[in-house]
Design a protein around this motif. Structure first.
Motif, PDB file in Angstrom:
ATOM      1  N   ILE A   6      22.749 -12.482 -23.709  1.00  0.00           N
ATOM      2  CA  ILE A   6      23.557 -11.850 -23.677  1.00  0.00           C
ATOM      3  C   ILE A   6      24.692 -13.274 -23.003  1.00  0.00           C
ATOM      4  O   ILE A   6      24.061 -13.714 -21.643  1.00  0.00           O
ATOM      5  CB  ILE A   6      23.469 -10.519 -22.696  1.00  0.00           C
ATOM      6  N   ILE A   7      26.206 -12.918 -22.965  1.00  0.00           N
ATOM      7  CA  ILE A   7      26.923 -13.901 -22.360  1.00  0.00           C
ATOM      8  C   ILE A   7      27.190 -13.378 -21.199  1.00  0.00           C
ATOM      9  O   ILE A   7      27.383 -12.200 -21.035  1.00  0.00           O
ATOM     10  CB  ILE A   7      27.974 -14.570 -23.247  1.00  0.00           C
ATOM     11  N   TYR A   8      27.451 -13.669 -19.825  1.00  0.00           N
ATOM     12  CA  TYR A   8      27.524 -13.530 -18.622  1.00  0.00           C
ATOM     13  C   TYR A   8      28.330 -13.388 -17.546  1.00  0.00           C
ATOM     14  O   TYR A   8      27.761 -14.679 -17.392  1.00  0.00           O
ATOM     15  CB  TYR A   8      25.653 -12.904 -17.679  1.00  0.00           C
ATOM     16  N   ALA A   9      29.742 -12.926 -17.283  1.00  0.00           N
ATOM     17  CA  ALA A   9      30.772 -13.875 -17.177  1.00  0.00           C
ATOM     18  C   ALA A   9      31.351 -12.892 -15.647  1.00  0.00           C
ATOM     19  O   ALA A   9      31.042 -11.331 -15.503  1.00  0.00           O
ATOM     20  CB  ALA A   9      31.964 -13.833 -17.774  1.00  0.00           C
ATOM     21  N   ASP A  57      27.360  -8.436 -26.519  1.00  0.00           N
ATOM     22  CA  ASP A  57      27.516  -9.565 -26.788  1.00  0.00           C
ATOM     23  C   ASP A  57      28.219 -10.346 -25.243  1.00  0.00           C
ATOM     24  O   ASP A  57      26.999 -11.545 -24.921  1.00  0.00           O
ATOM     25  CB  ASP A  57      28.675 -10.401 -28.345  1.00  0.00           C
ATOM     26  N   VAL A  58      28.502 -10.202 -24.569  1.00  0.00           N
ATOM     27  CA  VAL A  58      29.205 -10.217 -23.106  1.00  0.00           C
ATOM     28  C   VAL A  58      29.671  -8.984 -22.443  1.00  0.00           C
ATOM     29  O   VAL A  58      29.703  -7.889 -22.504  1.00  0.00           O
ATOM     30  CB  VAL A  58      30.728 -10.703 -23.594  1.00  0.00           C
ATOM     31  N   ILE A  59      29.062  -9.840 -21.093  1.00  0.00           N
ATOM     32  CA  ILE A  59      29.438  -9.135 -19.754  1.00  0.00           C
ATOM     33  C   ILE A  59      29.894  -9.389 -18.917  1.00  0.00           C
ATOM     34  O   ILE A  59      30.062 -10.086 -18.587  1.00  0.00           O
ATOM     35  CB  ILE A  59      27.873  -8.239 -19.510  1.00  0.00           C
ATOM     36  N   ILE A  83      32.357  -9.269 -31.693  1.00  0.00           N
ATOM     37  CA  ILE A  83      31.652  -9.247 -30.200  1.00  0.00           C
ATOM     38  C   ILE A  83      32.540  -8.020 -29.565  1.00  0.00           C
ATOM     39  O   ILE A  83      33.311  -7.755 -29.701  1.00  0.00           O
ATOM     40  CB  ILE A  83      32.470 -10.462 -29.763  1.00  0.00           C
ATOM     41  N   VAL A  84      31.141  -7.420 -28.719  1.00  0.00           N
ATOM     42  CA  VAL A  84      31.259  -7.107 -28.038  1.00  0.00           C
ATOM     43  C   VAL A  84      31.087  -7.177 -26.782  1.00  0.00           C
ATOM     44  O   VAL A  84      30.336  -7.547 -26.244  1.00  0.00           O
ATOM     45  CB  VAL A  84      30.416  -5.615 -28.260  1.00  0.00           C
ATOM     46  N   VAL A  85      32.035  -6.722 -25.879  1.00  0.00           N
ATOM     47  CA  VAL A  85      32.357  -6.573 -24.369  1.00  0.00           C
ATOM     48  C   VAL A  85      31.934  -5.364 -23.366  1.00  0.00           C
ATOM     49  O   VAL A  85      32.588  -4.300 -23.910  1.00  0.00           O
ATOM     50  CB  VAL A  85      33.839  -7.897 -23.755  1.00  0.00           C
ATOM     51  N   THR A 119      35.476  -5.470 -29.092  1.00  0.00           N
ATOM     52  CA  THR A 119      35.528  -4.044 -28.951  1.00  0.00           C
ATOM     53  C   THR A 119      35.268  -4.774 -27.289  1.00  0.00           C
ATOM     54  O   THR A 119      34.040  -5.007 -27.035  1.00  0.00           O
ATOM     55  CB  THR A 119      34.622  -3.550 -30.182  1.00  0.00           C
ATOM     56  N   VAL A 120      36.185  -4.240 -26.660  1.00  0.00           N
ATOM     57  CA  VAL A 120      35.765  -4.061 -25.030  1.00  0.00           C
ATOM     58  C   VAL A 120      36.128  -2.429 -24.787  1.00  0.00           C
ATOM     59  O   VAL A 120      36.266  -1.683 -24.872  1.00  0.00           O
ATOM     60  CB  VAL A 120      36.861  -4.899 -24.270  1.00  0.00           C
TER      61      VAL A 120
END
Length: 166
Positions: free
Chosen positions: A120-123, A92-94, A10-12, A34-35
């Motif tokens: 994309i997952i947007y938090a 994958d995530v923001i 996962i890439v954040v 991976t952030v």
């Protein structure tokens, strides 16, 4: 990419500052993601200015940003936006905790970002939500303590008490 943990693939993209957002993204890094922490050039995360310091580095900042990669991008400029959008295509995530509506004002709201990456997952983290009567209010620790009456129970040097009961 991180090679270990349940989130190893996962890439954040971490657009957070101060505490709640950086801590949330740090937990994802601890779990193997991976952030990539993205900070404003010349400013960075406000917690970089919080002590105590070791060799000029904020231990507070380091304690909630461990395990992350870092870069600076000016999202107010086209070059910065374009670079960010290329990262979004692969992420994958923001995670962001800007003021509600700030990403949209930058032209980087979920509707735009999901067009670049439909999965994309947007938090979005905020103290009082994205809408409602307090959505435009800051929610740093002292604000939340005051609203929850915890400041009343906090010791004061003038009290000479370890705690004060109501």
């Amino acid at each position: 990419m991180n090679m270990f943990g349940p989130l190893k693939d996962i890439v954040v993209l971490d657009l957070t500052h101060v505490l709640a957002g950086p801590f949330a993204a740090m937990v994802l890094a601890d779990l193997g993601a991976t952030v990539i922490k993205i900070e404003q050039p010349g400013v960075g995360d406000r917690s970089r200015a919080s002590g105590p310091f070791i060799e000029g580095e904020s231990t507070y900042f380091m304690s909630i940003n461990r395990g992350k990669k870092g870069m600076s991008l000016d999202l107010k400029k086209e070059k910065g936006k374009n670079t960010f959008l290329k990262l979004v295509e692969k992420a994958d995530v923001i995670v962001e905790n800007m003021s509600p509506g700030a990403m949209k004002r930058l032209g980087l709201g979920y509707d735009i970002l999901s067009a670049y990456n439909p999965g994309i997952i947007y938090a979005s983290i905020s103290g009082f939500g994205q809408t409602g009567p307090y959505s435009d209010k800051g929610a740093l620790d002292v604000i939340i303590q005051g609203m929850g009456c915890l400041l009343y129970t906090s010791p004061s040097p003038r009290d000479g008490l370890l705690y004060r009961m109501p």
